[in-house]
Design an enzyme around this catalytic site. Structure first.
Site, PDB file in Angstrom:
ATOM      1  N   THR A  40      11.263  -1.779   9.240  1.00 20.79           N
ATOM      2  CA  THR A  40      11.609  -3.094   9.800  1.00 20.79           C
ATOM      3  C   THR A  40      11.979  -2.909  11.267  1.00 20.79           C
ATOM      4  O   THR A  40      12.408  -1.834  11.670  1.00 20.79           O
ATOM      5  CB  THR A  40      12.811  -3.718   9.046  1.00 20.79           C
ATOM      6  OG1 THR A  40      12.406  -4.185   7.784  1.00 20.79           O
ATOM      7  CG2 THR A  40      13.397  -4.895   9.785  1.00 20.79           C
ATOM      8  N   ASP A  56      10.414  -8.765  12.828  1.00 24.13           N
ATOM      9  CA  ASP A  56       8.989  -8.731  12.500  1.00 24.13           C
ATOM     10  C   ASP A  56       8.807  -9.307  11.101  1.00 24.13           C
ATOM     11  O   ASP A  56       9.778  -9.740  10.468  1.00 24.13           O
ATOM     12  CB  ASP A  56       8.461  -7.299  12.580  1.00 24.13           C
ATOM     13  CG  ASP A  56       8.974  -6.437  11.431  1.00 24.13           C
ATOM     14  OD1 ASP A  56      10.201  -6.365  11.262  1.00 24.13           O
ATOM     15  OD2 ASP A  56       8.157  -5.858  10.713  1.00 24.13           O
ATOM     16  N   ARG A  58       6.634  -7.754   8.513  1.00 22.66           N
ATOM     17  CA  ARG A  58       5.961  -6.834   7.589  1.00 22.66           C
ATOM     18  C   ARG A  58       6.947  -6.338   6.540  1.00 22.66           C
ATOM     19  O   ARG A  58       8.033  -5.858   6.869  1.00 22.66           O
ATOM     20  CB  ARG A  58       5.363  -5.659   8.345  1.00 22.66           C
ATOM     21  CG  ARG A  58       4.784  -4.576   7.429  1.00 22.66           C
ATOM     22  CD  ARG A  58       4.139  -3.452   8.194  1.00 22.66           C
ATOM     23  NE  ARG A  58       2.889  -3.882   8.820  1.00 22.66           N
ATOM     24  CZ  ARG A  58       2.104  -3.078   9.544  1.00 22.66           C
ATOM     25  NH1 ARG A  58       2.455  -1.804   9.732  1.00 22.66           N
ATOM     26  NH2 ARG A  58       0.992  -3.543  10.077  1.00 22.66           N
ATOM     27  N   LYS A  72      12.588 -12.372   7.397  1.00 22.16           N
ATOM     28  CA  LYS A  72      13.716 -11.450   7.501  1.00 22.16           C
ATOM     29  C   LYS A  72      14.916 -12.079   8.205  1.00 22.16           C
ATOM     30  O   LYS A  72      15.923 -11.406   8.412  1.00 22.16           O
ATOM     31  CB  LYS A  72      13.290 -10.185   8.252  1.00 22.16           C
ATOM     32  CG  LYS A  72      12.151  -9.442   7.571  1.00 22.16           C
ATOM     33  CD  LYS A  72      11.784  -8.176   8.307  1.00 22.16           C
ATOM     34  CE  LYS A  72      10.594  -7.491   7.641  1.00 22.16           C
ATOM     35  NZ  LYS A  72      10.215  -6.231   8.308  1.00 22.16           N
ATOM     36  N   GLY A  86      16.387  -3.027   5.485  1.00 21.43           N
ATOM     37  CA  GLY A  86      16.759  -2.236   4.322  1.00 21.43           C
ATOM     38  C   GLY A  86      15.969  -2.658   3.104  1.00 21.43           C
ATOM     39  O   GLY A  86      14.792  -3.004   3.190  1.00 21.43           O
ATOM     40  N   SER A 168      13.670   0.700  11.254  1.00 21.08           N
ATOM     41  CA  SER A 168      12.934   1.908  11.629  1.00 21.08           C
ATOM     42  C   SER A 168      12.339   1.807  13.025  1.00 21.08           C
ATOM     43  O   SER A 168      12.002   2.829  13.623  1.00 21.08           O
ATOM     44  CB  SER A 168      11.814   2.177  10.608  1.00 21.08           C
ATOM     45  OG  SER A 168      10.961   1.040  10.506  1.00 21.08           O
ATOM     46  N   ASP A 205       6.014   1.621  15.512  1.00 23.67           N
ATOM     47  CA  ASP A 205       6.557   1.986  14.209  1.00 23.67           C
ATOM     48  C   ASP A 205       5.610   1.493  13.123  1.00 23.67           C
ATOM     49  O   ASP A 205       5.264   0.308  13.098  1.00 23.67           O
ATOM     50  CB  ASP A 205       7.953   1.366  14.028  1.00 23.67           C
ATOM     51  CG  ASP A 205       8.467   1.549  12.613  1.00 23.67           C
ATOM     52  OD1 ASP A 205       8.355   2.677  12.095  1.00 23.67           O
ATOM     53  OD2 ASP A 205       8.990   0.580  12.034  1.00 23.67           O
ATOM     54  N   SER A 208       6.707  -1.485  10.764  1.00 25.88           N
ATOM     55  CA  SER A 208       6.874  -2.829  11.318  1.00 25.88           C
ATOM     56  C   SER A 208       5.504  -3.358  11.730  1.00 25.88           C
ATOM     57  O   SER A 208       4.634  -2.596  12.151  1.00 25.88           O
ATOM     58  CB  SER A 208       7.810  -2.806  12.535  1.00 25.88           C
ATOM     59  OG  SER A 208       9.029  -2.175  12.219  1.00 25.88           O
TER      60      SER A 208
END
Length: 287
Positions: A40, A56, A58, A72, A86, A168, A205, A208
């Site tokens: 995330t 984001d 994803r 999110k 998480g 992340s 990343d 994400s």
């Protein structure tokens, strides 16, 4: 007998006793606990008139993209939102539980809920579970005392910050915020800053991706939920038609089954293969 003498002050510098302990346990065959890796990028900033949160869209399960357009940014109160990272189920359940408590608090007092009260409820709940609830939140809101932003970890520790990132994609997003954030930013500059920070996480990343969602919170419960504010991962356009003529792929055998329903119908009925024929297909020209 207990002594009243004070304990010796700890020596200064770093302490590596736990490293030695872990190495000793590893030599004895002890398997360390596995770390759950989640993906995330979420961030938030305080600007001149309030708070902006971004995320984001994803959602991943291991190395599989489970959802390309998940939400999110979670509603907590009319003046408070949370960005969650998480475990998805933990984030949804935690924010929904605290949101209901905040609504009861607002109805009982007849007043706008303060951000510090919401922060306290979340951190006390997470601390009781000692980090086993995988919820990492950025809580932002505006109350009668001004704009507030809190970073909440899964084990219950919190920090009051002017801007922050989690997930992340933290390193990529934080590099953008640290280089461009300034106090008393305008709303438009704040939106573009959060957008660019989330895009940095998306492109650097693997956990994400997809789009950028924003929430802008200002005084007097003035909230803008900007779903799909920016489409970072634009789907490619198919340039050719992938249709093939009949006969392109050779057929080696052909099998035909005639199936009928046996019994009187209902739950006890079964499908019975009445006849089955298999024949070799002659080679065909595949040019």
């Amino acid at each position: 007998m207990a002594t009243l003498m004070p304990l010796d002050a700890p020596t200064q510098g770093f302490n590596f006793e736990n490293c030695k302990r872990n190495a000793f346990l590893a030599q004895g065959g002890y398997q360390p606990p596995k770390v759950t890796k989640t993906g995330t990028t979420i961030c938030a900033v305080i600007f001149k008139d309030g708070v902006i949160l971004g995320a984001d869209t994803r959602s991943t399960g291991g190395d599989i993209v489970a959802n390309k357009n998940c939400e999110k940014l979670h509603y907590m109160a009319p003046n408070i939102y949370c960005a969650g990272a998480g475990t998805a189920a933990d984030c949804d359940k935690t924010t929904a539980t605290i949101s209901s408590q905040l609504e009861l608090h607002r109805l009982n007092t007849g007043r706008q809920v303060r951000v510090v009260a919401a922060n306290r409820l979340v951190k006390q709940m997470l601390f009781r579970y000692q980090g086993h609830i995988g919820t990492y939140l950025i809580m932002g809101g505006v109350d009668v005392t001004g704009a507030h932003l809190y970073e909440i970890a899964a084990h219950g520790s919190t920090s009051k910050v002017p801007y922050c990132t989690m997930g992340s994609g933290t390193l990529a997003a934080m590099s953008v915020l640290e280089s461009r954030w300034v106090p008393d930013m305008s709303e438009e500059d704040g939106k573009q800053l959060v957008r660019d920070a989330i895009r940095a996480g998306i492109f650097n990343d693997m956990g994400s991706g997809s789009n950028v969602d924003l929430v802008v919170i200002k005084a007097k419960d003035d909230v803008q939920y900007l779903r799909g504010f920016d489409e970072a991962n634009v789907k490619g356009v198919r340039r050719q038609k992938y249709t093939f003529k009949k006969g392109t792929t050779g057929v080696l055998t052909e099998q035909v089954r005639h199936i009928k329903l046996g019994g009187k119908g209902g739950e006890g009925s079964q499908f019975i293969v009445d006849s089955e024929t298999v024949r070799q297909v002659e080679s065909m020209d595949t040019l």
